[in-house]
Design a protein around this motif. Structure first.
Motif, mmCIF file in Angstrom:
data_model
loop_
_atom_site.group_PDB
_atom_site.id
_atom_site.type_symbol
_atom_site.label_atom_id
_atom_site.label_comp_id
_atom_site.label_asym_id
_atom_site.label_seq_id
_atom_site.Cartn_x
_atom_site.Cartn_y
_atom_site.Cartn_z
ATOM 1 N N HIS A 696 38.103 -23.522 52.226
ATOM 2 C CA HIS A 696 38.078 -22.448 53.214
ATOM 3 C C HIS A 696 36.870 -22.609 54.127
ATOM 4 O O HIS A 696 36.986 -22.566 55.349
ATOM 5 N N HIS A 719 45.732 -17.722 56.906
ATOM 6 C CA HIS A 719 44.375 -17.836 57.429
ATOM 7 C C HIS A 719 44.469 -18.490 58.800
ATOM 8 O O HIS A 719 45.010 -19.582 58.917
ATOM 9 N N PHE A 721 42.290 -20.194 61.305
ATOM 10 C CA PHE A 721 40.942 -20.725 61.506
ATOM 11 C C PHE A 721 40.759 -21.054 62.978
ATOM 12 O O PHE A 721 41.588 -21.751 63.565
ATOM 13 N N CYS A 726 37.443 -17.412 60.215
ATOM 14 C CA CYS A 726 38.822 -17.228 59.764
ATOM 15 C C CYS A 726 39.236 -15.775 59.922
ATOM 16 O O CYS A 726 38.432 -14.859 59.740
ATOM 17 N N CYS A 728 40.810 -13.983 58.046
ATOM 18 C CA CYS A 728 40.761 -13.164 56.830
ATOM 19 C C CYS A 728 39.368 -12.567 56.629
ATOM 20 O O CYS A 728 39.172 -11.766 55.719
#
Ligand code: ZN
Ligand code: ZN
Length: 732
Positions: A696, A719, A721, A726, A728
């Motif tokens: 991540h 997610h 990116f 990100c 999230c």
């Protein structure tokens, strides 16, 4: 020409078999008629009739009509042209034409024609009613059926066996079971046909127990009635009873028909009865039915649904004349059993062989696209649907498209399809809300839920799963509570494991362990492994060793073979600095030699899906991929990325090596995406497990370093990116 071959079957229909008819029936032209194969042949015979002056006889015309309406190469419009040029057609010609309508795609036109018959002065007979009643069934016109019932009464044909059974069938098939029953009860002639008509009607309405009662009363059960009962049970989802009845049928030595076998195979498929399915297969082979495409298709379906895709594929390949259903059951079988890549491969082959898909094909292939993240293929299917099914009333294709777009990370496209739907169904709301929730657009998901209820649509328990997902992914504890309570109090749904799961995860991750435990203790159902697992995960985040051990103990009891539980526990110990316990759990894990779920990430490039496992070297472009990966790691290091090696991951082997960490499946897929697409192209990847913390962090940086948007779906959510962060917000 051999005159003795002249067909005379029609003669008994004719009330006036006076001498001229006898002359006619032996005329050589009639033997030509029996050799007719298509309309061209028939038109030749017709001109023969004209040549010999037979065309003015109703006998000859009736024979022509019979061919036009009953032959598979017949032509109803030609029959009508013959009828319309006949002066004073008799009842036989009327009946024949009604029969033609009943078999045609426009049975509704039979009604006007029937009225014409009423005014013609001809006497209705027992051959008139079965066909006109069949038309009423086809157009589901009970009113008309009732009127015809009156005519039957008036003509005095209530005791005619066929008419009687046709009336029962008409009421039963149009869902008027009370009327059907009345006709049945009033009669003394309860033959097998009327019994079966009534049984069929009850089965159709889902009143299978009423059907069974009648079935048990039947003095002589024919194979049709057995079939009605077996397929009735199968359609109600009562597979065991369907199969038990089939057993009974075999015991009383009734030979199953093709329809019986089809119903039984469908029941086997859905009940997972591979053993009986095998028996049916050998029965089919022993009785020389192995080349019956419908049966083989049903076998393919049965094997695939019972998990034996190998045999299913073998049967599929063995089929010389595959029809559309064969392709559909094979694709559907692969999708059903989670072999999505194979489903796509068969679909590609189908396109190669120029076989047009239908709705069923698309409904089977779209979930495979969704699972694999095959967006390009999904888009192609969307274009195909737009072209061929624009006025589609069946909304499930649109719903399936929304689901595909949402799961492929194209949430905007999903919204467009959803907004374009004229009539939005509960299912379409559910996939849209769940899609928004998975993308972390919690407020939009909840707003849509509000709109949906405002429009008077009643949410079901699946809607609440999506709503709670939305709250869960955004960490909205109070709102989650609110929706959970309204589901129980306002909508009167009993929460299921999934609902509890999201709530307990939400509470746990917010560190509200007292509330989480109180909810677990209040549950009316036993918490499952997923719930203990999520609590364990929360304990890792909040470094709660004591509750973590308790959750782990419960999880081990339910899923002793699940290595994830041990990994999580060892991570909790690692986080708390209890190294001796970490070693203990890891030794245990290694000694058990438990099979880990391998992490697998897929990426679609040019409509081909590529899959990667950890440290995978099977890809043909493996060298280039690893070169790219080295470059990625070099740049990551320069950007200050330090992999966190304190935790064990699902994907990891026992040795905790940094090298392996950089070869996680998602990183391989991203490296492959970077070398296979133009700069600036968005990368979309799908991972079967939860994305790990290291990947991540790394992916956030990669999005910035390479200036790429990367959309990743893991087991739980999406997610996005972009520019080093990100969507999230590191909460997942
Ligand atoms: Zn990773
Ligand atoms: Zn994220």
């Amino acid at each position: 020409m051999n005159l003795s071959t002249a067909p005379i079957t029609i003669l008994h229909f004719l009330p006036n078999s006076n001498p001229p008819y006898k002359l006619i029936q032996t005329h050589p032209s009639f033997s030509l008629l029996s050799k007719c194969k298509n309309m061209k042949d028939l038109k030749q015979v017709h001109s023969h009739f004209i040549k010999f002056g037979l065309h003015n006889t109703q006998f000859a015309l009736t024979k022509l009509l019979e061919f036009c309406v009953t032959n598979q190469n017949g032509d109803l419009s030609y029959a009508l042209s013959i009828f319309n040029t006949t002066q004073e057609p008799n009842i036989v010609m009327y009946n024949m034409t009604i029969r033609g309508y009943s078999l045609s795609s426009s049975p509704n036109l039979a009604i006007d024609f029937y009225e014409k018959l009423l005014f013609s002065g001809n006497q209705l007979n027992s051959y008139t009613f079965p066909f006109i009643l069949k038309c009423c069934v086809k157009i589901m016109d009970t009113q008309m059926g009732k009127m015809i019932h009156g005519h039957v009464f008036k003509v005095g044909l209530m005791n005619d066996v066929y008419v009687h059974a046709s009336l029962i069938n008409m009421y039963a098939q149009t869902g008027e079971m009370d009327d059907a029953r009345l006709v049945f009860d009033k009669s003394f002639q309860r033959d097998a046909v009327s019994f079966t008509a009534l049984i069929n009607g009850y089965a159709l309405k889902g009143c299978i127990d009423d059907a069974r009662e009648l079935f048990d009363q039947m003095p002589e059960r024919d194979v049709v009635s057995w079939n009605a009962m077996i397929s009735g049970y199968a359609q109600m989802g009562r597979f065991e009873e369907a199969l038990a009845l089939f057993e009974e049928m075999r015991n009383v030595n009734v030979t199953p028909s093709v329809s019986t076998l089809l119903s039984v195979l469908s029941a086997c498929a859905r009940a997972g009865e591979l053993k009986l399915g095998n028996w049916v297969r050998s029965w089919i082979d022993d009785h020389g039915l192995g080349s019956n495409v419908r049966l083989v298709n049903a076998l393919i379906d049965m094997y695939a649904k019972c998990g034996d895709v190998k045999t299913a594929r073998m049967l599929f390949e063995g089929l010389e004349e595959k029809d559309l259903v064969s392709w559909n059951v094979m694709i559907g079988g692969y999708t059903h059993s989670g072999n999505y890549k194979e489903a796509l491969a068969v679909f590609h082959r189908m396109q190669h062989e120029n076989i047009d898909p239908n709705e069923v094909t698309l409904l089977s292939i779209l979930p495979a696209c969704a699972q694999l993240g095959a967006l390009d293929l999904g888009k192609w299917i969307h274009a195909y649907i737009d072209k061929h099914y624009q006025h589609l009333k069946n909304t499930s294709l649109w719903t399936s498209l929304i689901n595909m777009y949402a799961k492929c990370g194209a949430i905007t496209a999903a919204k467009q399809v959803f907004q374009g739907m004229k009539t939005k169904t509960l299912a379409s709301y559910n996939v849209m809300i769940s899609g928004l929730a998975m993308h972390g657009d919690a407020y939009e998901a909840l707003e849509l839920f509000r709109k949906m209820t405002e429009e008077g649509m009643k949410p079901d328990d699946i809607t609440f799963v999506s709503v709670l997902t939305a709250c869960n992914h955004a960490g909205l504890v109070d709102l989650g509570h609110e929706y959970f309570n309204s589901m129980i109090q306002t909508y009167k749904y009993t929460p299921k494991l999934q609902h509890y799961g999201y709530m307990i995860d939400l509470l746990g991750r917010a560190g509200k362990f007292d509330e989480a435990m109180a909810m677990i203790e209040s549950m009316e159902i036993k918490p499952d492994g997923a719930i203990w697992g999520s609590l364990l995960g929360s304990c890792r985040i909040h470094k709660n060793v004591e509750l973590g051990e308790y959750a782990a103990k419960n999880l081990f009891e339910l899923e002793p073979e699940n290595p994830g539980a041990y990994v999580l526990l060892s991570n909790i110990y690692a986080g708390a600095g209890q190294r001796d316990k970490v070693a203990l759990v890891r030794t245990f894990l290694n000694d058990q030699g438990m099979k880990k779920v391998p992490g697998c990430t897929s990426i679609e490039i040019d409509r081909v899906v590529h899959e990667f496992l950890v440290s995978d070297i099977k890809h043909p472009q493996s060298n280039e991929i690893y070169n790219m990966l080295d470059e990625v790691d070099r740049l990551l290091e320069m950007a200050g990325h330090v992999p966190d090696t304190s935790e064990v991951h699902y994907e990891m082997d026992e040795e905790l090596k940094e090298g392996k960490l950089s070869q996680h499946s998602e990183k391989l897929a991203i490296a492959f995406g970077l070398i296979s697409t133009k700069p600036g192209t968005t990368l979309r990847i799908v991972k079967n497990l939860r994305v790990c913390g290291n990947c991540h962090e790394a992916t956030k940086l990669i999005s910035k370093i390479f200036n790429r948007e990367i959309i990743a779906r893991d087991r739980n959510r999406f997610h996005h990116f972009k520019d080093g962060s990100c969507s999230c917000m590191d909460y997942w």
